[in-house]
Write a protein that holds these residues in place. Structure first.
Motif, PDB file in Angstrom:
ATOM      1  N   VAL A 191       0.852  -1.192   0.000  1.00 44.80           N
ATOM      2  CA  VAL A 191       0.000   0.000   0.000  1.00 44.80           C
ATOM      3  C   VAL A 191       0.885   1.239   0.000  1.00 44.80           C
ATOM      4  CG1 VAL A 191      -1.755   1.265   1.279  1.00 44.80           C
ATOM      5  CG2 VAL A 191      -1.807  -1.233   1.238  1.00 44.80           C
ATOM      6  N   MET A 192       0.559   2.170  -0.907  1.00 41.13           N
ATOM      7  CA  MET A 192       1.378   3.379  -1.036  1.00 41.13           C
ATOM      8  C   MET A 192       0.499   4.607  -1.221  1.00 41.13           C
ATOM      9  SD  MET A 192       4.398   2.090  -3.619  1.00 41.13           S
ATOM     10  CE  MET A 192       5.510   3.457  -3.281  1.00 41.13           C
ATOM     11  N   ARG A 193       1.032   5.733  -0.790  1.00 46.88           N
ATOM     12  CA  ARG A 193       0.396   7.020  -1.041  1.00 46.88           C
ATOM     13  C   ARG A 193       0.945   7.590  -2.345  1.00 46.88           C
ATOM     14  NH1 ARG A 193      -0.017  10.140   4.627  1.00 46.88           N
ATOM     15  NH2 ARG A 193      -1.433  11.381   3.369  1.00 46.88           N
ATOM     16  N   PHE A 194       0.219   8.565  -2.888  1.00 43.91           N
ATOM     17  CA  PHE A 194       0.596   9.178  -4.158  1.00 43.91           C
ATOM     18  C   PHE A 194       2.049   9.646  -4.138  1.00 43.91           C
ATOM     19  CE2 PHE A 194       1.097  12.666  -7.102  1.00 43.91           C
ATOM     20  CZ  PHE A 194       0.387  12.283  -8.218  1.00 43.91           C
ATOM     21  N   SER A 195       2.418  10.381  -3.097  1.00 42.95           N
ATOM     22  CA  SER A 195       3.770  10.946  -3.028  1.00 42.95           C
ATOM     23  C   SER A 195       4.835   9.852  -2.972  1.00 42.95           C
ATOM     24  CB  SER A 195       3.909  11.879  -1.828  1.00 42.95           C
ATOM     25  OG  SER A 195       3.652  11.177  -0.633  1.00 42.95           O
ATOM     26  N   GLU A 196       4.524   8.726  -2.354  1.00 43.54           N
ATOM     27  CA  GLU A 196       5.480   7.616  -2.288  1.00 43.54           C
ATOM     28  C   GLU A 196       5.668   6.983  -3.661  1.00 43.54           C
ATOM     29  OE1 GLU A 196       4.643   6.051   2.241  1.00 43.54           O
ATOM     30  OE2 GLU A 196       3.300   5.395   0.634  1.00 43.54           O
ATOM     31  N   ILE A 197       4.574   6.820  -4.384  1.00 45.39           N
ATOM     32  CA  ILE A 197       4.670   6.278  -5.749  1.00 45.39           C
ATOM     33  C   ILE A 197       5.487   7.237  -6.611  1.00 45.39           C
ATOM     34  CG2 ILE A 197       3.399   5.572  -7.817  1.00 45.39           C
ATOM     35  CD1 ILE A 197       1.017   4.938  -5.916  1.00 45.39           C
ATOM     36  N   HIS A 198       5.183   8.516  -6.505  1.00 45.62           N
ATOM     37  CA  HIS A 198       5.890   9.528  -7.284  1.00 45.62           C
ATOM     38  C   HIS A 198       7.384   9.510  -6.986  1.00 45.62           C
ATOM     39  CE1 HIS A 198       7.159  13.646  -8.446  1.00 45.62           C
ATOM     40  NE2 HIS A 198       6.375  13.370  -9.477  1.00 45.62           N
ATOM     41  N   ARG A 199       7.739   9.435  -5.719  1.00 41.07           N
ATOM     42  CA  ARG A 199       9.149   9.401  -5.321  1.00 41.07           C
ATOM     43  C   ARG A 199       9.837   8.142  -5.843  1.00 41.07           C
ATOM     44  NH1 ARG A 199       7.986  11.448  -0.537  1.00 41.07           N
ATOM     45  NH2 ARG A 199       7.550   9.425   0.385  1.00 41.07           N
ATOM     46  N   THR A 200       9.136   7.022  -5.811  1.00 35.11           N
ATOM     47  CA  THR A 200       9.710   5.756  -6.262  1.00 35.11           C
ATOM     48  C   THR A 200       9.998   5.776  -7.762  1.00 35.11           C
ATOM     49  OG1 THR A 200       8.531   4.575  -4.524  1.00 35.11           O
ATOM     50  CG2 THR A 200       9.337   3.258  -6.353  1.00 35.11           C
ATOM     51  N   LEU A 201       9.082   6.343  -8.545  1.00 34.86           N
ATOM     52  CA  LEU A 201       9.263   6.376  -9.996  1.00 34.86           C
ATOM     53  C   LEU A 201      10.190   7.505 -10.426  1.00 34.86           C
ATOM     54  CD1 LEU A 201       5.640   5.547 -11.155  1.00 34.86           C
ATOM     55  CD2 LEU A 201       7.621   4.020 -11.061  1.00 34.86           C
ATOM     56  N   ARG A 257      -8.118   2.545  -5.061  1.00 34.52           N
ATOM     57  CA  ARG A 257      -7.830   3.849  -4.448  1.00 34.52           C
ATOM     58  C   ARG A 257      -8.745   3.988  -3.253  1.00 34.52           C
ATOM     59  NH1 ARG A 257     -10.216   9.094  -5.230  1.00 34.52           N
ATOM     60  NH2 ARG A 257      -8.668  10.735  -4.939  1.00 34.52           N
ATOM     61  N   GLU A 258      -8.151   4.250  -2.106  1.00 36.00           N
ATOM     62  CA  GLU A 258      -8.950   4.407  -0.896  1.00 36.00           C
ATOM     63  C   GLU A 258      -8.668   5.779  -0.289  1.00 36.00           C
ATOM     64  OE1 GLU A 258     -10.121   1.889   3.083  1.00 36.00           O
ATOM     65  OE2 GLU A 258      -8.880   0.987   1.526  1.00 36.00           O
ATOM     66  N   VAL A 259      -9.752   6.540  -0.087  1.00 35.11           N
ATOM     67  CA  VAL A 259      -9.654   7.883   0.473  1.00 35.11           C
ATOM     68  C   VAL A 259     -10.136   7.832   1.916  1.00 35.11           C
ATOM     69  CG1 VAL A 259     -10.401  10.282   0.253  1.00 35.11           C
ATOM     70  CG2 VAL A 259     -10.122   8.877  -1.796  1.00 35.11           C
ATOM     71  N   GLU A 286      -4.679   6.233  -0.380  1.00 34.71           N
ATOM     72  CA  GLU A 286      -3.752   5.114  -0.532  1.00 34.71           C
ATOM     73  C   GLU A 286      -4.142   4.277  -1.738  1.00 34.71           C
ATOM     74  OE1 GLU A 286      -2.494   4.330   4.103  1.00 34.71           O
ATOM     75  OE2 GLU A 286      -4.030   3.057   3.207  1.00 34.71           O
ATOM     76  N   TYR A 287      -3.122   3.690  -2.353  1.00 28.50           N
ATOM     77  CA  TYR A 287      -3.309   2.846  -3.525  1.00 28.50           C
ATOM     78  C   TYR A 287      -2.756   1.462  -3.228  1.00 28.50           C
ATOM     79  CZ  TYR A 287      -4.094   7.294  -5.822  1.00 28.50           C
ATOM     80  OH  TYR A 287      -4.592   8.519  -6.170  1.00 28.50           O
ATOM     81  N   ARG A 288      -3.442   0.451  -3.753  1.00 31.76           N
ATOM     82  CA  ARG A 288      -2.981  -0.929  -3.594  1.00 31.76           C
ATOM     83  C   ARG A 288      -3.416  -1.737  -4.825  1.00 31.76           C
ATOM     84  NH1 ARG A 288      -5.073  -2.178   1.661  1.00 31.76           N
ATOM     85  NH2 ARG A 288      -5.469   0.014   1.759  1.00 31.76           N
ATOM     86  N   LEU A 289      -2.720  -2.818  -5.061  1.00 31.42           N
ATOM     87  CA  LEU A 289      -3.108  -3.724  -6.146  1.00 31.42           C
ATOM     88  C   LEU A 289      -4.404  -4.433  -5.793  1.00 31.42           C
ATOM     89  CD1 LEU A 289       0.173  -5.592  -7.141  1.00 31.42           C
ATOM     90  CD2 LEU A 289      -1.095  -3.950  -8.515  1.00 31.42           C
ATOM     91  N   THR A 290      -5.210  -4.695  -6.791  1.00 32.29           N
ATOM     92  CA  THR A 290      -6.390  -5.539  -6.615  1.00 32.29           C
ATOM     93  C   THR A 290      -6.009  -6.972  -6.996  1.00 32.29           C
ATOM     94  OG1 THR A 290      -7.107  -5.208  -8.898  1.00 32.29           O
ATOM     95  CG2 THR A 290      -7.959  -3.650  -7.226  1.00 32.29           C
ATOM     96  N   GLU A 291      -6.941  -7.873  -6.825  1.00 32.57           N
ATOM     97  CA  GLU A 291      -6.702  -9.251  -7.242  1.00 32.57           C
ATOM     98  C   GLU A 291      -6.437  -9.316  -8.748  1.00 32.57           C
ATOM     99  OE1 GLU A 291      -9.106 -13.469  -7.264  1.00 32.57           O
ATOM    100  OE2 GLU A 291      -9.517 -12.062  -5.644  1.00 32.57           O
ATOM    101  N   ARG A 292      -7.181  -8.526  -9.518  1.00 29.27           N
ATOM    102  CA  ARG A 292      -6.971  -8.493 -10.971  1.00 29.27           C
ATOM    103  C   ARG A 292      -5.578  -7.986 -11.308  1.00 29.27           C
ATOM    104  NH1 ARG A 292     -11.295  -5.220 -13.619  1.00 29.27           N
ATOM    105  NH2 ARG A 292     -12.479  -7.051 -13.027  1.00 29.27           N
TER     106      ARG A 292
END
Length: 115
Positions: free
Chosen positions: A36-46, A69-71, A80-86
């Protein structure tokens, strides 16, 4: 003969169109690696993705059911963002592509240098 028609009914064309951009697979791999990651964490990682492009990519992946996406009703709001089963079910195929790319990278780059 298999026909890959441009009428919108070809699942291969549709998936490649959605996931074949510069960022979608990297976002999926990032969420898989980090959970699970927040937008800023994803941005920093990429690193080199713009805020606008990351927003567009995350929305597209959410629409396709690859990520969730969970608010949270907090001040300031937490998202926060997370992968789904799909999204997770696609990863073995992405891993295969990553392995192939790593195994063939040098030969491909050599071919490009010789062109």
């Amino acid at each position: 003969m298999k026909n890959f028609t441009p009428t919108g009914s070809c699942p291969v064309r549709d998936v490649l169109c959605r996931l074949g951009d510069k960022w979608s697979m990297l976002v999926l791999l990032t969420l898989n690696a980090n959970g699970v990651m927040r937008f800023s964490e994803i941005h920093r990682t990429l690193g080199d993705i713009s805020h606008r492009m990351l927003t567009v990519t995350l929305r597209m992946l959410e629409t396709d059911g690859m990520i969730r996406r969970e608010v949270y009703a907090e001040v300031p709001p937490r998202v926060e963002y997370r992968l789904t089963e799909r999204g997770g079910s696609l990863l073995p195929h992405i891993f295969g592509l990553v392995e192939w790319a790593e195994a063939n990278k040098e030969a491909i780059l050599d071919g490009r240098r010789r062109s």
